[in-house]
Structure formats: C-alpha cells, structure tokens
Scaffold this motif. Structure first.
Motif, PDB file in Angstrom:
ATOM      1  N   ASN A   1      -2.648   1.742  -4.096  1.00 35.10           N
ATOM      2  CA  ASN A   1      -2.995   2.638  -3.165  1.00 35.10           C
ATOM      3  C   ASN A   1      -4.206   3.271  -3.796  1.00 35.10           C
ATOM      4  O   ASN A   1      -5.171   3.316  -2.797  1.00 35.10           O
ATOM      5  CB  ASN A   1      -2.011   3.527  -2.843  1.00 35.10           C
ATOM      6  CG  ASN A   1      -2.482   4.675  -1.498  1.00 35.10           C
ATOM      7  OD1 ASN A   1      -3.235   5.502  -1.757  1.00 35.10           O
ATOM      8  ND2 ASN A   1      -1.666   4.338  -0.517  1.00 35.10           N
ATOM      9  N   ARG A   2      -4.188   3.858  -5.014  1.00 35.36           N
ATOM     10  CA  ARG A   2      -5.328   4.344  -5.606  1.00 35.36           C
ATOM     11  C   ARG A   2      -6.526   3.697  -5.812  1.00 35.36           C
ATOM     12  O   ARG A   2      -7.726   4.095  -5.545  1.00 35.36           O
ATOM     13  CB  ARG A   2      -5.014   5.187  -7.041  1.00 35.36           C
ATOM     14  CG  ARG A   2      -4.099   6.363  -6.987  1.00 35.36           C
ATOM     15  CD  ARG A   2      -3.943   7.069  -8.263  1.00 35.36           C
ATOM     16  NE  ARG A   2      -3.392   6.145  -9.212  1.00 35.36           N
ATOM     17  CZ  ARG A   2      -1.998   5.965  -9.573  1.00 35.36           C
ATOM     18  NH1 ARG A   2      -1.347   6.690  -9.020  1.00 35.36           N
ATOM     19  NH2 ARG A   2      -1.725   5.116 -10.590  1.00 35.36           N
ATOM     20  N   TRP A   3      -6.273   2.206  -6.201  1.00 33.02           N
ATOM     21  CA  TRP A   3      -7.369   1.277  -6.456  1.00 33.02           C
ATOM     22  C   TRP A   3      -8.130   1.061  -5.013  1.00 33.02           C
ATOM     23  O   TRP A   3      -9.160   1.146  -4.888  1.00 33.02           O
ATOM     24  CB  TRP A   3      -6.869  -0.187  -6.842  1.00 33.02           C
ATOM     25  CG  TRP A   3      -7.893  -0.800  -7.033  1.00 33.02           C
ATOM     26  CD1 TRP A   3      -8.824  -1.192  -8.002  1.00 33.02           C
ATOM     27  CD2 TRP A   3      -8.093  -1.910  -5.893  1.00 33.02           C
ATOM     28  NE1 TRP A   3      -9.655  -2.221  -7.642  1.00 33.02           N
ATOM     29  CE2 TRP A   3      -9.349  -2.848  -6.401  1.00 33.02           C
ATOM     30  CE3 TRP A   3      -7.589  -2.360  -4.887  1.00 33.02           C
ATOM     31  CZ2 TRP A   3      -9.602  -3.891  -5.644  1.00 33.02           C
ATOM     32  CZ3 TRP A   3      -7.959  -3.215  -3.954  1.00 33.02           C
ATOM     33  CH2 TRP A   3      -9.227  -3.992  -4.601  1.00 33.02           C
TER      34      TRP A   3
ATOM     35  N   LEU B   1       0.773  -1.113  -0.017  1.00 28.72           N
ATOM     36  CA  LEU B   1      -0.006   0.022  -0.203  1.00 28.72           C
ATOM     37  C   LEU B   1       0.699   1.297   0.049  1.00 28.72           C
ATOM     38  O   LEU B   1       0.542   2.408  -0.452  1.00 28.72           O
ATOM     39  CB  LEU B   1      -0.993   0.003   1.122  1.00 28.72           C
ATOM     40  CG  LEU B   1      -2.068  -0.818   1.012  1.00 28.72           C
ATOM     41  CD1 LEU B   1      -2.907  -0.743   2.476  1.00 28.72           C
ATOM     42  CD2 LEU B   1      -2.967  -0.341  -0.081  1.00 28.72           C
ATOM     43  N   TRP B   2       1.968   1.157   0.577  1.00 29.15           N
ATOM     44  CA  TRP B   2       2.759   2.436   0.791  1.00 29.15           C
ATOM     45  C   TRP B   2       3.432   2.603  -0.333  1.00 29.15           C
ATOM     46  O   TRP B   2       3.770   3.729  -0.776  1.00 29.15           O
ATOM     47  CB  TRP B   2       3.871   2.206   2.073  1.00 29.15           C
ATOM     48  CG  TRP B   2       4.510   3.318   2.437  1.00 29.15           C
ATOM     49  CD1 TRP B   2       5.714   3.773   2.054  1.00 29.15           C
ATOM     50  CD2 TRP B   2       4.353   4.359   3.396  1.00 29.15           C
ATOM     51  NE1 TRP B   2       6.125   4.743   2.605  1.00 29.15           N
ATOM     52  CE2 TRP B   2       5.307   5.414   3.367  1.00 29.15           C
ATOM     53  CE3 TRP B   2       3.050   4.592   3.966  1.00 29.15           C
ATOM     54  CZ2 TRP B   2       5.211   6.645   3.955  1.00 29.15           C
ATOM     55  CZ3 TRP B   2       2.904   5.993   4.728  1.00 29.15           C
ATOM     56  CH2 TRP B   2       4.019   6.757   4.885  1.00 29.15           C
ATOM     57  N   GLN B   3       3.972   1.507  -1.086  1.00 31.96           N
ATOM     58  CA  GLN B   3       5.044   1.729  -2.072  1.00 31.96           C
ATOM     59  C   GLN B   3       4.283   1.906  -3.527  1.00 31.96           C
ATOM     60  O   GLN B   3       4.663   2.203  -4.474  1.00 31.96           O
ATOM     61  CB  GLN B   3       6.236   0.678  -2.050  1.00 31.96           C
ATOM     62  CG  GLN B   3       6.937   0.614  -0.849  1.00 31.96           C
ATOM     63  CD  GLN B   3       7.789   1.828  -1.010  1.00 31.96           C
ATOM     64  OE1 GLN B   3       8.347   2.262  -1.902  1.00 31.96           O
ATOM     65  NE2 GLN B   3       7.986   2.382   0.291  1.00 31.96           N
ATOM     66  N   SER B   4       3.070   1.152  -3.708  1.00 30.19           N
ATOM     67  CA  SER B   4       2.457   1.164  -4.949  1.00 30.19           C
ATOM     68  C   SER B   4       1.339   2.171  -5.285  1.00 30.19           C
ATOM     69  O   SER B   4       0.288   1.859  -4.489  1.00 30.19           O
ATOM     70  CB  SER B   4       1.822  -0.212  -5.285  1.00 30.19           C
ATOM     71  OG  SER B   4       1.097  -0.457  -6.385  1.00 30.19           O
ATOM     72  N   ASP B   5       1.594   2.953  -5.970  1.00 29.65           N
ATOM     73  CA  ASP B   5       0.597   4.255  -6.147  1.00 29.65           C
ATOM     74  C   ASP B   5      -0.721   3.579  -6.852  1.00 29.65           C
ATOM     75  O   ASP B   5      -1.568   3.966  -6.405  1.00 29.65           O
ATOM     76  CB  ASP B   5       1.088   5.485  -6.969  1.00 29.65           C
ATOM     77  CG  ASP B   5       2.242   6.187  -6.387  1.00 29.65           C
ATOM     78  OD1 ASP B   5       2.297   5.922  -5.018  1.00 29.65           O
ATOM     79  OD2 ASP B   5       3.277   6.731  -6.999  1.00 29.65           O
ATOM     80  N   ALA B   6      -0.439   2.703  -7.750  1.00 29.07           N
ATOM     81  CA  ALA B   6      -1.767   1.957  -8.360  1.00 29.07           C
ATOM     82  C   ALA B   6      -2.649   1.413  -7.231  1.00 29.07           C
ATOM     83  O   ALA B   6      -3.674   1.523  -7.396  1.00 29.07           O
ATOM     84  CB  ALA B   6      -1.117   1.039  -9.497  1.00 29.07           C
TER      85      ALA B   6
ATOM     86  N   ARG C   1     -11.144  14.094   2.996  1.00 34.07           N
ATOM     87  CA  ARG C   1      -9.988  14.851   2.642  1.00 34.07           C
ATOM     88  C   ARG C   1      -9.806  16.206   3.628  1.00 34.07           C
ATOM     89  O   ARG C   1      -8.720  16.383   3.902  1.00 34.07           O
ATOM     90  CB  ARG C   1      -9.997  15.165   1.291  1.00 34.07           C
ATOM     91  CG  ARG C   1      -9.936  14.030   0.332  1.00 34.07           C
ATOM     92  CD  ARG C   1      -9.412  14.474  -1.208  1.00 34.07           C
ATOM     93  NE  ARG C   1     -10.376  15.310  -1.774  1.00 34.07           N
ATOM     94  CZ  ARG C   1     -11.315  14.679  -2.725  1.00 34.07           C
ATOM     95  NH1 ARG C   1     -11.060  13.337  -2.731  1.00 34.07           N
ATOM     96  NH2 ARG C   1     -12.125  15.340  -3.303  1.00 34.07           N
TER      97      ARG C   1
END
Length: 272
Positions: A239-241, A232-237, A261
């Motif tokens: 994390n966004r999903w 979750l911390w390293q993968s932006d894809a 937010r």
C-alpha cells in the motif's frame, strides 16, 4: 424496418441518459458550492468527489463500448452502453457500486468491471487491445484535467483566510477536492493497467498470448480484481509503495501529497 426507423433507433441507442445528466449537474453544483464557500465544505467535497468518480466510471465504460463499436461489435448500442447510464452496465454491482464503496472506505480508485463486449465480432488483435486500453486512457485524461489546474494554482484564489474547516492550511477546499479526485483517477489508471487477469491491462496483452496460455489463465479472471483489493488492503508495504508511486506521478503535475490528504480529510465528513 425502414432506413429512417433504423437511424432513429441508432440515435436513441446513443442518446445520453438523464441519469448521467443528473450526475453532471451534481458534479457542477457541488464544485460551485465548494469553490464559493456555500454550505458545508466537507459535504460539498464528498458530493463532488463521489459524483466525479461516478462520471469517470461512466466515461471509462463508454470508451470501451465506443471503441468496440468502431471495432466491429455493433451490439453495444442496443445494450445501452452508449447512453452513459451506469445502470445499463453488464454488472452494475462491480462496474458501479463496488468502485464507489472502495473510494469511500478504501481511499483508492478501484477499477470496475468492463461492459460486455462480443469479442467474436471483432477481427484483429490490435483492435482488441485498443478496446481494453480505451478505458484506462479516460482515467489518464481525467487525472490530467484535474491535476493541471491544481499544480498551476488556478484554484487558489477562492480562499481568503488560510483555514479549511478549522484546519490551518493555505490549500482551498476546491483545490483539495480536485487533488483527491485526481488521486483516485491516477490510482485507477495504474491498477487497471496492471496485467492482472480480469483487468484492462491483461486485456491489452491477452490477444498477443498463445491460445494455450489464454485458456489456462481464463478461470482466474473473475478473481483478479478481488485479489488486487486484498493485497492493497492487507499489505501495508504494498500500500505504501503503491501510493508512493501515485504521489510521485501527481508530483509531476506540481501537486503536493498534502493537497490530496486534506481532500481526504474533508471527504470523510462523517469523521471528526
């Protein structure tokens, strides 16, 4: 030991800890302060979210322990698991400290480590699955209790001017705080229900797996939560999903992603 002494001992094992009452008092006082506009809104939101998150962790672990006790593990009371005291957990670092740190720096509700259940005392695969499912169910109920008032607009009347800490917004600080804490509950429930070794989701399905499979997976259980955090911390894809799914679930309650937010902005009072 006499019957009266036994009953008194059991009563003491289930007596709510003063530590938990302090957490409840902090949660209530900070909620009232944010709702009424007393003091610094950002600090109030921070205290509300952190204390609310810790309360949910206590209830999460309590649900595991209480279900285990009814399932046959009568030792949970003597271990202090029924007192709602986070300092009594089998591993306070992973059950209490790390989830709080992840909320502060990571922005998502990372589930903590479970209480130590003596599984050999419990008979029946269904009971084992229910024990593991009890914790995430608390997060689901907690999320609903937070998001329903936000989606229904029950908290909106406390804000007159359309500004929150200098930010033009129709969303009240208390609404944003509820939304953010609700987001943490939804994310914690989703993560914990994943069938990843070491998490409750795997604990639900584990009793139904073959002995060979369970033995093969067991060595990896201690790394499951860490691996989840890294992804979750390293993968932006990813994390966004993941947060897209979280916001979709919040949308079912009528809660806009903007609410959370804004809550996150207020929560991080140390950032300008």
């Amino acid at each position: 030991m006499t019957f009266a002494e036994t009953q008194r001992s059991r009563s003491e094992d289930s007596r709510i800890s003063p530590v938990f009452w302090v957490l409840i008092a902090t949660l209530g006082a900070s909620a009232l302060a944010v709702w009424s506009g007393f003091g610094n809104a950002r600090l109030g939101v921070f205290l509300f979210v952190v204390s609310g998150w810790v309360v949910s962790l206590c209830l999460h672990e309590y649900a595991h322990a209480r279900t285990a006790m009814h399932g046959g593990d009568i030792t949970v009371g003597a271990k202090g698991y029924l007192t709602l005291n986070p300092l009594k957990y089998a591993n306070p670092l992973f059950s209490f400290v790390m989830p709080v740190i992840m909320v502060i720096i990571g922005g998502f509700g990372l589930p903590g480590g479970a209480v130590l259940i003596e599984r050999h005392r419990i008979q029946g695969r269904l009971k084992h699955s229910l024990i593991s499912a009890a914790g995430p169910l608390v997060n689901v109920v907690f999320a609903a209790a937070l998001l329903i008032p936000v989606g229904a607009g029950w908290l909106d009347s406390s804000s007159p001017d359309g500004y929150t800490d200098g930010v033009h917004s129709p969303v009240q600080p208390i609404t944003a705080a509820f939304a953010l804490l609700g987001l943490f509950q939804v994310s914690a429930a989703l993560l914990n229900l994943l069938p990843v070794p070491g998490l409750d989701g795997y604990g639900i399905v584990e009793p139904w797996l073959s002995l060979k499979t369970r033995r093969a997976v067991a060595p990896f259980a201690q790394y499951g939560m860490l691996a989840l955090f890294v992804v979750l911390w390293q993968s932006d894809a990813v994390n966004r999903w993941f947060f897209g799914v979280v916001h979709d679930i919040m949308g079912l309650f009528g809660v806009d992603a903007f609410d959370a937010r804004l809550g996150d902005y207020l929560f991080r009072f140390w950032q300008s």
